[in-house]
Design an enzyme around this catalytic site. Structure first.
Site, short mmCIF file in Angstrom:
data_model
loop_
_atom_site.label_atom_id
_atom_site.label_comp_id
_atom_site.label_asym_id
_atom_site.label_seq_id
_atom_site.Cartn_x
_atom_site.Cartn_y
_atom_site.Cartn_z
N ASN A 8 -127.97 33.74 -30.06
CA ASN A 8 -128.53 35.09 -30.22
C ASN A 8 -127.46 35.93 -30.92
O ASN A 8 -126.49 36.36 -30.31
CB ASN A 8 -128.86 35.65 -28.82
CG ASN A 8 -129.53 37.02 -28.89
OD1 ASN A 8 -129.67 37.60 -29.97
ND2 ASN A 8 -129.92 37.52 -27.73
N HIS A 180 -140.19 41.14 -26.94
CA HIS A 180 -140.01 40.35 -25.70
C HIS A 180 -141.06 39.24 -25.61
O HIS A 180 -141.39 38.78 -24.52
CB HIS A 180 -140.16 41.21 -24.42
CG HIS A 180 -139.13 42.27 -24.24
ND1 HIS A 180 -139.44 43.54 -23.80
CD2 HIS A 180 -137.80 42.26 -24.42
CE1 HIS A 180 -138.35 44.27 -23.72
NE2 HIS A 180 -137.32 43.51 -24.09
N HIS A 208 -142.33 43.28 -18.10
CA HIS A 208 -140.94 42.90 -18.38
C HIS A 208 -140.14 44.20 -18.31
O HIS A 208 -140.17 45.01 -19.23
CB HIS A 208 -140.86 42.25 -19.77
CG HIS A 208 -139.46 41.91 -20.20
ND1 HIS A 208 -139.01 40.61 -20.34
CD2 HIS A 208 -138.42 42.70 -20.51
CE1 HIS A 208 -137.75 40.62 -20.72
NE2 HIS A 208 -137.36 41.89 -20.83
N LEU A 209 -139.46 44.40 -17.19
CA LEU A 209 -138.78 45.67 -16.95
C LEU A 209 -137.28 45.43 -16.92
O LEU A 209 -136.74 44.86 -15.96
CB LEU A 209 -139.25 46.29 -15.63
CG LEU A 209 -140.77 46.39 -15.42
CD1 LEU A 209 -141.10 47.02 -14.08
CD2 LEU A 209 -141.45 47.15 -16.55
N GLY A 210 -136.61 45.84 -17.98
CA GLY A 210 -135.16 45.70 -18.05
C GLY A 210 -134.59 46.93 -18.73
O GLY A 210 -135.19 48.00 -18.66
N ASN A 211 -133.47 46.77 -19.37
CA ASN A 211 -132.92 47.90 -20.10
C ASN A 211 -133.93 48.33 -21.18
O ASN A 211 -134.15 49.51 -21.40
CB ASN A 211 -131.57 47.51 -20.69
CG ASN A 211 -130.79 48.73 -21.05
OD1 ASN A 211 -130.96 49.79 -20.43
ND2 ASN A 211 -129.97 48.61 -22.07
N GLY A 212 -134.52 47.34 -21.83
CA GLY A 212 -135.72 47.58 -22.64
C GLY A 212 -136.90 47.06 -21.83
O GLY A 212 -136.77 46.01 -21.19
N ARG A 241 -134.19 54.58 -24.26
CA ARG A 241 -135.24 54.84 -25.27
C ARG A 241 -136.36 55.68 -24.67
O ARG A 241 -136.73 55.49 -23.51
CB ARG A 241 -135.83 53.52 -25.76
CG ARG A 241 -134.93 52.79 -26.72
CD ARG A 241 -135.50 51.42 -27.06
NE ARG A 241 -134.60 50.38 -26.63
CZ ARG A 241 -134.94 49.10 -26.49
NH1 ARG A 241 -136.17 48.70 -26.73
NH2 ARG A 241 -134.04 48.22 -26.11
N ARG A 285 -129.51 50.81 -11.12
CA ARG A 285 -128.70 50.78 -9.89
C ARG A 285 -128.00 52.12 -9.70
O ARG A 285 -127.95 52.65 -8.58
CB ARG A 285 -127.66 49.65 -9.96
CG ARG A 285 -128.28 48.29 -9.73
CD ARG A 285 -127.33 47.18 -10.09
NE ARG A 285 -127.20 47.06 -11.54
CZ ARG A 285 -126.79 45.98 -12.17
NH1 ARG A 285 -126.43 44.92 -11.48
NH2 ARG A 285 -126.71 45.93 -13.49
N GLY A 333 -137.49 44.33 -12.96
CA GLY A 333 -138.66 43.67 -12.37
C GLY A 333 -138.29 42.65 -11.32
O GLY A 333 -138.95 42.51 -10.29
N ASN A 335 -135.22 42.50 -9.69
CA ASN A 335 -134.21 42.91 -8.70
C ASN A 335 -134.42 44.27 -8.06
O ASN A 335 -133.61 44.66 -7.21
CB ASN A 335 -132.83 42.94 -9.37
CG ASN A 335 -132.42 41.57 -9.87
OD1 ASN A 335 -132.29 40.65 -9.08
ND2 ASN A 335 -132.23 41.43 -11.17
N GLU A 382 -135.40 33.64 -21.35
CA GLU A 382 -135.74 33.56 -22.77
C GLU A 382 -134.95 32.46 -23.47
O GLU A 382 -135.47 31.78 -24.35
CB GLU A 382 -135.45 34.92 -23.44
CG GLU A 382 -136.48 35.96 -23.04
CD GLU A 382 -136.02 37.39 -23.29
OE1 GLU A 382 -135.11 37.84 -22.55
OE2 GLU A 382 -136.54 38.04 -24.18
P1 AMP Z 1 -131.94 43.59 -18.28
O1 AMP Z 1 -132.02 44.38 -19.57
O2 AMP Z 1 -133.12 42.70 -18.08
O3 AMP Z 1 -130.63 42.91 -18.09
O4 AMP Z 1 -132.04 44.68 -17.10
C1 AMP Z 1 -131.08 45.68 -16.88
C2 AMP Z 1 -131.57 46.57 -15.72
O5 AMP Z 1 -131.81 45.73 -14.60
C3 AMP Z 1 -130.56 47.63 -15.27
O6 AMP Z 1 -131.21 48.88 -15.19
C4 AMP Z 1 -130.13 47.17 -13.88
O7 AMP Z 1 -130.06 48.26 -13.00
C5 AMP Z 1 -131.21 46.24 -13.44
N1 AMP Z 1 -130.59 45.10 -12.70
C6 AMP Z 1 -130.08 44.00 -13.25
N2 AMP Z 1 -129.60 43.16 -12.29
C7 AMP Z 1 -129.79 43.79 -11.11
C8 AMP Z 1 -129.51 43.45 -9.75
N3 AMP Z 1 -128.92 42.30 -9.41
N4 AMP Z 1 -129.87 44.35 -8.80
C9 AMP Z 1 -130.49 45.50 -9.13
N5 AMP Z 1 -130.78 45.86 -10.40
C10 AMP Z 1 -130.44 45.03 -11.37
#
Ligand code: AMP
Length: 400
Positions: A8, A180, A208-212, A241, A285, A333, A335, A382
């Site tokens: 990547n 994604h 799919h809930l992450g930073n994006g 974003r 967090r 999603g 955690n 991924e």
């Molecule tokens: P990603 O882009 O999929 O890595 O997701 C990042 C987001 O996931 C951040 O807002 C983190 O707060 C949340 N996150 C990632 N790992 C954990 C974890 N072990 N416990 C709680 N939140 C997490």
């Protein structure tokens, strides 16, 4: 046993993972950072301490050579020679309308990725640089391109067209592409396996809930709609974003603040979302912690996020005419049980009912007894999906 190297490549970084595709084990992984600046590489092999080296990397070619050295020489080695790598799989952000699935890289593919640069100006040049560096340094090893957009190419016209003059679509390719896709495809397939039914019978929503973050509606195995658009800026509010906003806000704020379009775009991408609302952080967090300490805007940001996700679930259940499986994946999603609780609260009318004990105790199936919709938490992967696509294509290549 096929060994697949997944790459990547970012503008100044190169992440890699070496997979054994029989066992799905990661044999080694790492990241080259600050390429073209100075250079630092972190390399880890399961069961060993992470190896860190500061080493100058002028370009992605240098980074690739270092990855090969770490994989094949000295204490960090997991291969006896480069020839043990059977194929390389690359994550590529934007495949435009050109690519509906992963492909073996050849000159035509390289040209098509180059043509998609205007659609993915930050990522596609870097992804391409990674591919070209591997062609140079690992000559003869087949390469596969796996696109973030490919899975969403099954969307019907009514879902992908924007209500703009049609010529912008025809001339410039302005439409919804979605991102994604590798995660949405992998996770929806895993969800079908988990409930023990063919994906061709299921109406699935993947969050799919992450930073994006992006949500998709997967009906009978095909994506019929997704929340991200021409770029990964559309949809729900994200870490930094904005997600979807009234487009007229741009001119209004630019005039009011006296800022340029590029400054505005930077604000929408880097200073908005839950960070923008809360002023605290883009990381959920930190927001949870701030909310606990009584920070009102951190709580509001979290509410805005969950509310937006909930609305997409309602919209996509309507678009599919029902819902069988609701899936949460990616950093948040997987955690963040508070987000899952807030998103699903009030969706009983759709058949979504979550067992809060299960939600808070790391279960994959968090559905309440008797719920007609299965609510699942499924870790995305991924890189593994890229490795498996690469293996499948390379095996076909060998058979022909
Ligand atoms: P990603 O882009 O999929 O890595 O997701 C990042 C987001 O996931 C951040 O807002 C983190 O707060 C949340 N996150 C990632 N790992 C954990 C974890 N072990 N416990 C709680 N939140 C997490």
């Amino acid at each position: 046993m096929l060994k697949i190297l997944v790459i990547n490549a970012g503008s100044s970084s190169l992440k890699y993972q070496l997979f054994d595709t029989d066992t799905h084990d990661v044999l080694a992984k790492g990241i080259c950072e600050r390429i073209g600046i100075d250079g630092k590489v972190k390399h880890s092999v399961p069961g060993h301490d992470t190896y860190v080296e500061e080493v100058e990397m002028k370009n992605h070619g240098d980074a690739t050579r270092i990855v090969i050295r770490l994989l094949t020489e000295g204490d960090t080695a997991v291969l006896s020679s480069l020839s043990e790598i059977d194929a390389i799989g690359h994550r590529v952000l934007h495949g435009g309308s050109e690519f509906t699935q992963s492909v073996i890289v050849d000159d035509r593919v390289i040209e098509a990725i180059r043509k998609c640069i205007p659609l993915g100006p930050l990522h596609n040049p870097a992804n391409l640089t990674g591919i070209l560096a591997c062609s140079e340094v690992m000559k003869g090893i087949p390469q596969v391109a796996v696109f973030d957009t490919a899975f969403h190419q099954t969307m019907p016209e009514k879902a992908y067209l924007y209500a703009l003059p049609y010529k912008y679509y025809e001339k410039h390719g302005v439409r919804r592409y979605g991102f994604h896709g590798t995660s949405h495809r992998y996770v929806s397939q895993k969800a079908a396996e988990f409930v023990g039914r063919p994906i061709e019978e299921l109406k699935i929503i993947v969050c799919h809930l992450g930073n994006g973050s992006s949500i998709s509606a997967v009906k009978y195995g095909k994506c019929i709609d997704t929340s991200m658009g021409l770029t990964p800026l559309e949809g729900v509010p994200m870490g930094t974003r904005s997600g979807s906003i009234d487009p007229a806000i741009l001119e209004y704020v630019m005039n009011a603040e006296g800022i340029s379009i590029s400054e505005m775009t930077e604000i929408l991408n880097k200073q908005s979302g839950v960070l923008g609302i809360s002023g605290v952080s883009s990381d959920f967090r930190d927001l949870d912690e701030a909310k606990k300490q009584g920070n009102r805007l951190a709580a509001v940001a979290l509410d805005c996020f969950s509310y937006a996700v909930k609305k997409y679930i309602g919209a996509y259940a309507a678009a599919m005419g029902g819902l069988d499986v609701l899936v949460f994946t990616a950093g948040i999603g997987e955690n963040n049980p508070d987000v899952r609780r807030d998103v699903t609260e009030g969706l009983e009318f759709l058949g979504v009912r979550v067992d809060l004990d299960k939600n808070y105790s790391k279960h994959n199936d968090i559905s309440a007894e008797g719920a007609t919709v299965r609510t699942l938490v499924i870790p995305t992967n991924e890189e593994l999906a890229i490795a498996m696509d690469t293996r499948d294509l390379v095996e076909k290549l060998v058979k022909h």
